[in-house]
Design a protein around this motif. Structure first.
Motif, PDB file in Angstrom:
ATOM      1  N   ASN A  15       0.794  -1.224   0.000  1.00 55.17           N
ATOM      2  CA  ASN A  15       0.000   0.000   0.000  1.00 55.17           C
ATOM      3  C   ASN A  15       0.827   1.275   0.000  1.00 55.17           C
ATOM      4  N   SER A  16       2.146   1.143  -0.054  1.00 51.90           N
ATOM      5  CA  SER A  16       3.008   2.327  -0.097  1.00 51.90           C
ATOM      6  C   SER A  16       4.315   1.948  -0.779  1.00 51.90           C
ATOM      7  N   LEU A  17       5.054   2.951  -1.200  1.00 48.71           N
ATOM      8  CA  LEU A  17       6.351   2.700  -1.820  1.00 48.71           C
ATOM      9  C   LEU A  17       7.297   2.041  -0.826  1.00 48.71           C
ATOM     10  N   GLN A  18       7.251   2.463   0.424  1.00 47.02           N
ATOM     11  CA  GLN A  18       8.112   1.868   1.442  1.00 47.02           C
ATOM     12  C   GLN A  18       7.814   0.379   1.608  1.00 47.02           C
TER      13      GLN A  18
ATOM     14  N   ASN B 266      -5.748   1.607 -12.656  1.00 43.57           N
ATOM     15  CA  ASN B 266      -5.896   3.028 -12.984  1.00 43.57           C
ATOM     16  C   ASN B 266      -4.680   3.898 -12.677  1.00 43.57           C
ATOM     17  N   ASP B 267      -3.585   3.336 -12.194  1.00 43.91           N
ATOM     18  CA  ASP B 267      -2.358   4.090 -11.910  1.00 43.91           C
ATOM     19  C   ASP B 267      -2.619   5.361 -11.114  1.00 43.91           C
ATOM     20  N   LYS B 268      -3.612   5.343 -10.256  1.00 41.96           N
ATOM     21  CA  LYS B 268      -3.934   6.554  -9.495  1.00 41.96           C
ATOM     22  C   LYS B 268      -3.476   6.467  -8.049  1.00 41.96           C
ATOM     23  N   ASN B 269      -2.644   5.486  -7.730  1.00 40.47           N
ATOM     24  CA  ASN B 269      -2.179   5.421  -6.349  1.00 40.47           C
ATOM     25  C   ASN B 269      -0.816   6.079  -6.223  1.00 40.47           C
ATOM     26  N   GLU B 270      -0.484   6.497  -5.032  1.00 41.34           N
ATOM     27  CA  GLU B 270       0.752   7.237  -4.802  1.00 41.34           C
ATOM     28  C   GLU B 270       1.985   6.408  -5.138  1.00 41.34           C
ATOM     29  N   THR B 271       1.929   5.112  -4.933  1.00 44.42           N
ATOM     30  CA  THR B 271       3.078   4.243  -5.187  1.00 44.42           C
ATOM     31  C   THR B 271       3.544   4.354  -6.627  1.00 44.42           C
ATOM     32  N   ILE B 272       2.624   4.284  -7.571  1.00 42.37           N
ATOM     33  CA  ILE B 272       2.967   4.331  -8.995  1.00 42.37           C
ATOM     34  C   ILE B 272       3.513   5.697  -9.382  1.00 42.37           C
ATOM     35  N   ASN B 273       3.026   6.729  -8.749  1.00 39.52           N
ATOM     36  CA  ASN B 273       3.430   8.076  -9.107  1.00 39.52           C
ATOM     37  C   ASN B 273       4.781   8.493  -8.528  1.00 39.52           C
TER      38      ASN B 273
ATOM     39  N   PHE C 110       9.572   4.374  -7.921  1.00 41.53           N
ATOM     40  CA  PHE C 110       8.881   3.176  -8.421  1.00 41.53           C
ATOM     41  C   PHE C 110       9.384   2.805  -9.812  1.00 41.53           C
ATOM     42  N   HIS C 111       9.544   3.789 -10.664  1.00 41.40           N
ATOM     43  CA  HIS C 111       9.926   3.537 -12.053  1.00 41.40           C
ATOM     44  C   HIS C 111      11.414   3.217 -12.199  1.00 41.40           C
ATOM     45  N   LYS C 112      12.172   3.337 -11.127  1.00 48.99           N
ATOM     46  CA  LYS C 112      13.557   2.862 -11.118  1.00 48.99           C
ATOM     47  C   LYS C 112      13.608   1.382 -10.773  1.00 48.99           C
ATOM     48  N   ILE C 113      12.547   0.880 -10.161  1.00 44.77           N
ATOM     49  CA  ILE C 113      12.484  -0.517  -9.730  1.00 44.77           C
ATOM     50  C   ILE C 113      11.672  -1.366 -10.704  1.00 44.77           C
TER      51      ILE C 113
ATOM     52  N   TYR D 193       3.430  -4.292 -14.125  1.00 41.93           N
ATOM     53  CA  TYR D 193       4.840  -3.910 -14.091  1.00 41.93           C
ATOM     54  C   TYR D 193       5.679  -5.104 -13.657  1.00 41.93           C
ATOM     55  N   LYS D 194       6.904  -5.155 -14.144  1.00 39.78           N
ATOM     56  CA  LYS D 194       7.847  -6.207 -13.765  1.00 39.78           C
ATOM     57  C   LYS D 194       9.082  -5.553 -13.168  1.00 39.78           C
ATOM     58  N   LYS D 195       9.612  -6.201 -12.139  1.00 40.25           N
ATOM     59  CA  LYS D 195      10.821  -5.682 -11.523  1.00 40.25           C
ATOM     60  C   LYS D 195      11.943  -5.685 -12.549  1.00 40.25           C
TER      61      LYS D 195
END
Length: 133
Positions: free
Chosen positions: A50-53, A67-74, A78-81, A114-116
């Motif tokens: 539920n969070s990036l952490q 919907n990519d509307k959660n804080e984690t995706i934004n 995240f996009h480095k991982i 998404y894939k790691k």
């Protein structure tokens, strides 16, 4: 008006492209709620993030976003991982000008998988082997 074909296609894609026993993360209620994606849930380990952490600690191999509307995706981190490997959304028709998903709102969901990133997987593996020494 209602068409959940993109959800079915997303489920078929998951079953065909994600190896069994893989870990799949998602923002908890999104994966299991009315926006559900029909895939073989028991073939995978599902992880609520539920969070990036939380995502950085649990490190699932895949992450499903609705919907990519959660804080984690934004989060930029995240996009480095993770990198996008699949996206599924409903085709819109002429009646959508009138109804625009108000009758069946969950039919408008966009599903992104998404894939790691491989370099990150290797870093995780090397960190794990270092901790066993």
């Amino acid at each position: 008006i209602y068409d959940n074909g993109h959800q079915v296609k997303a489920g078929e894609w998951i079953n065909a492209n994600i190896e069994e026993k893989a870990t799949i993360g998602a923002v908890g209620e999104k994966l299991f709620a009315g926006t559900s994606i029909p895939f073989k849930l028991l073939n995978y380990t599902l992880i609520e993030c539920n969070s990036l952490q939380e995502l950085e600690i649990k490190r699932p191999e895949y992450f499903i976003s609705i919907n990519d509307k959660n804080e984690t995706i934004n989060e930029r981190q995240f996009h480095k991982i993770y990198q996008k490997v699949g996206e599924f959304k409903r085709d819109f028709g002429i009646l959508d000008k009138i109804y625009s998903g108000r009758l069946v709102p969950f039919s408008d969901t966009k599903i992104t998988i998404y894939k790691k990133i491989e370099a990150d997987i290797k870093r995780d593996t090397s960190q794990q082997s270092m901790s066993y020494q």
